[in-house]
Design a protein around this motif. Structure first.
Motif, mmCIF file in Angstrom:
data_model
loop_
_atom_site.group_PDB
_atom_site.id
_atom_site.type_symbol
_atom_site.label_atom_id
_atom_site.label_comp_id
_atom_site.label_asym_id
_atom_site.label_seq_id
_atom_site.Cartn_x
_atom_site.Cartn_y
_atom_site.Cartn_z
ATOM 1 N N PRO A 137 42.314 47.396 41.768
ATOM 2 C CA PRO A 137 43.336 46.467 41.273
ATOM 3 C C PRO A 137 43.749 46.806 39.849
ATOM 4 C CG PRO A 137 41.171 45.443 41.286
ATOM 5 C CD PRO A 137 41.021 46.743 42.003
ATOM 6 N N SER A 157 49.860 31.911 41.160
ATOM 7 C CA SER A 157 49.985 32.125 42.604
ATOM 8 C C SER A 157 51.188 31.373 43.160
ATOM 9 C CB SER A 157 48.708 31.668 43.320
ATOM 10 O OG SER A 157 47.588 32.420 42.894
ATOM 11 N N THR A 196 53.893 35.818 35.017
ATOM 12 C CA THR A 196 54.508 36.168 36.308
ATOM 13 C C THR A 196 55.887 36.777 36.164
ATOM 14 O OG1 THR A 196 55.310 33.884 36.508
ATOM 15 C CG2 THR A 196 53.242 34.437 37.615
ATOM 16 N N PRO A 229 54.140 34.256 44.560
ATOM 17 C CA PRO A 229 53.267 34.419 45.728
ATOM 18 C C PRO A 229 53.343 35.804 46.363
ATOM 19 C CG PRO A 229 55.240 33.198 46.331
ATOM 20 C CD PRO A 229 55.303 33.399 44.848
ATOM 21 N N ASN A 230 54.253 36.638 45.909
ATOM 22 C CA ASN A 230 54.417 37.955 46.511
ATOM 23 C C ASN A 230 53.385 38.962 46.028
ATOM 24 O OD1 ASN A 230 56.721 37.226 48.042
ATOM 25 N ND2 ASN A 230 58.001 37.436 46.212
ATOM 26 N N ARG A 231 52.763 38.680 44.901
ATOM 27 C CA ARG A 231 51.693 39.555 44.429
ATOM 28 C C ARG A 231 50.340 38.981 44.822
ATOM 29 N NH1 ARG A 231 53.391 41.338 38.262
ATOM 30 N NH2 ARG A 231 54.543 39.366 38.244
ATOM 31 N N LYS A 232 49.387 39.855 45.095
ATOM 32 C CA LYS A 232 48.035 39.430 45.464
ATOM 33 C C LYS A 232 47.196 39.314 44.193
ATOM 34 C CE LYS A 232 48.162 41.497 50.074
ATOM 35 N NZ LYS A 232 47.510 42.450 51.017
ATOM 36 N N TRP A 233 47.134 38.104 43.673
ATOM 37 C CA TRP A 233 46.492 37.870 42.391
ATOM 38 C C TRP A 233 44.976 37.765 42.533
ATOM 39 C CZ3 TRP A 233 49.426 38.370 38.194
ATOM 40 C CH2 TRP A 233 50.795 38.148 38.297
ATOM 41 N N LEU A 234 44.299 38.222 41.505
ATOM 42 C CA LEU A 234 42.853 38.039 41.348
ATOM 43 C C LEU A 234 42.627 37.367 40.010
ATOM 44 C CD1 LEU A 234 41.656 41.649 42.294
ATOM 45 C CD2 LEU A 234 41.608 39.654 43.798
ATOM 46 N N VAL A 281 45.869 42.303 39.806
ATOM 47 C CA VAL A 281 46.782 42.349 40.947
ATOM 48 C C VAL A 281 46.267 43.413 41.907
ATOM 49 C CG1 VAL A 281 49.122 42.802 41.752
ATOM 50 C CG2 VAL A 281 48.753 41.647 39.558
ATOM 51 N N GLU A 282 46.042 43.026 43.147
ATOM 52 C CA GLU A 282 45.554 43.976 44.139
ATOM 53 C C GLU A 282 46.630 45.010 44.474
ATOM 54 O OE1 GLU A 282 43.935 42.231 47.609
ATOM 55 O OE2 GLU A 282 42.418 41.065 46.536
#
Length: 249
Positions: A140, A77, A247, A81-86, A133-134
């Motif tokens: 996702p 993260s 990443t 930070p530009n990707r919405k991680w799960l 990734v959302e």
């Protein structure tokens, strides 16, 4: 990345059964190693002055998985930070876009005794850690699967290669990274997973630098050769490189 700043809180000496104490002449063994073959782990623990004695029966698998999940999610993260991680433990892969069709298949198998007998629960894969990734207005994407192995006993590694093969075989779209993270001190056991034919990207060791020094100092000739092979062929890597790897792609 060293054991001291990542997994130090997990390192400790486990008490041995009395018959093992009598046979080996020692009351404790490193909690990541077998009592019968722990020279490398002994060297690492002694070098870092590990003094904590663990409670009888205390296991490290769940603790290692939880610590790794928090650390890895925090690092990816921060780095991207530009990707919405799960990052979830025990989440079935059919929750992700590339494997959504397996959820349909699973329902069909549950409803049909012939299919259930033939296939069992082969498709109901629940990775130790699933990193996704959302995606807007869609399921996702499964970005990576992490198999977590504090140690590598023979009965604990048999699921790794089949899991990797299923991830490759049944995807619809891009294949996720599939990696193993471990603290196992024996090069031969690491090789049992690392020297695959493509099911596993690589094995990442949380005490990589410590392992390299311990193998150099107290490893047998065979252990030195195996460790050299694993490292130079990129089959074993420093855990510190894993967040960057995940990443950058």
């Amino acid at each position: 990345m060293t054991a001291l700043n990542f997994v130090d809180e997990l390192l400790g000496w486990r008490t041995l059964e009395q018959r093992t104490v009598q046979r080996l002449g020692r009351p404790y063994a490193p909690n990541c190693a077998d009592a019968d073959n722990c020279d490398i782990a002994d060297y690492i623990y002694a070098s870092h002055r590990v003094g904590r004695i663990l409670r009888p029966g205390q296991t490290m698998g769940a603790s290692f998985e939880a610590l790794l999940l928090d650390h890895l999610f925090g690092e990816i993260s921060r780095l991207d930070p530009n990707r919405k991680w799960l990052a979830r433990p025990g989440r079935v892969i059919s929750d992700f876009a590339q494997y959504a069709h397996l959820g349909v298949l699973e329902e069909q198998i549950k409803a049909n005794v012939v299919l259930r007998t033939e296939f069992g629960r082969e498709y109901a894969i629940k990775p130790d850690i699933a990193i996704g990734v959302e995606v807007a207005a869609a399921q996702p994407l499964l970005h990576a699967v992490v198999s977590v192995k504090w140690s590598m006993r023979s009965d604990r590694v048999q699921n790794v290669r089949p899991e990797g093969a299923l991830l490759l075989r049944h995807r619809r779209g891009r294949a996720p990274h599939f990696v193993v993270v471990t603290a196992e001190p024996l090069p031969s056991r690491i090789a049992a997973i690392a020297m695959t034919t493509g099911e596993v990207d690589a094995v990442y060791h949380v005490m990589f630098d410590e392992m390299a020094e311990a193998v150099r100092q107290v490893g047998t000739r065979e252990q030195k050769e195996r460790w050299f092979e694993l490292v130079t062929q990129g089959r074993v890597r420093d855990y510190a490189a894993l967040p960057v790897t995940l990443t950058s792609t």
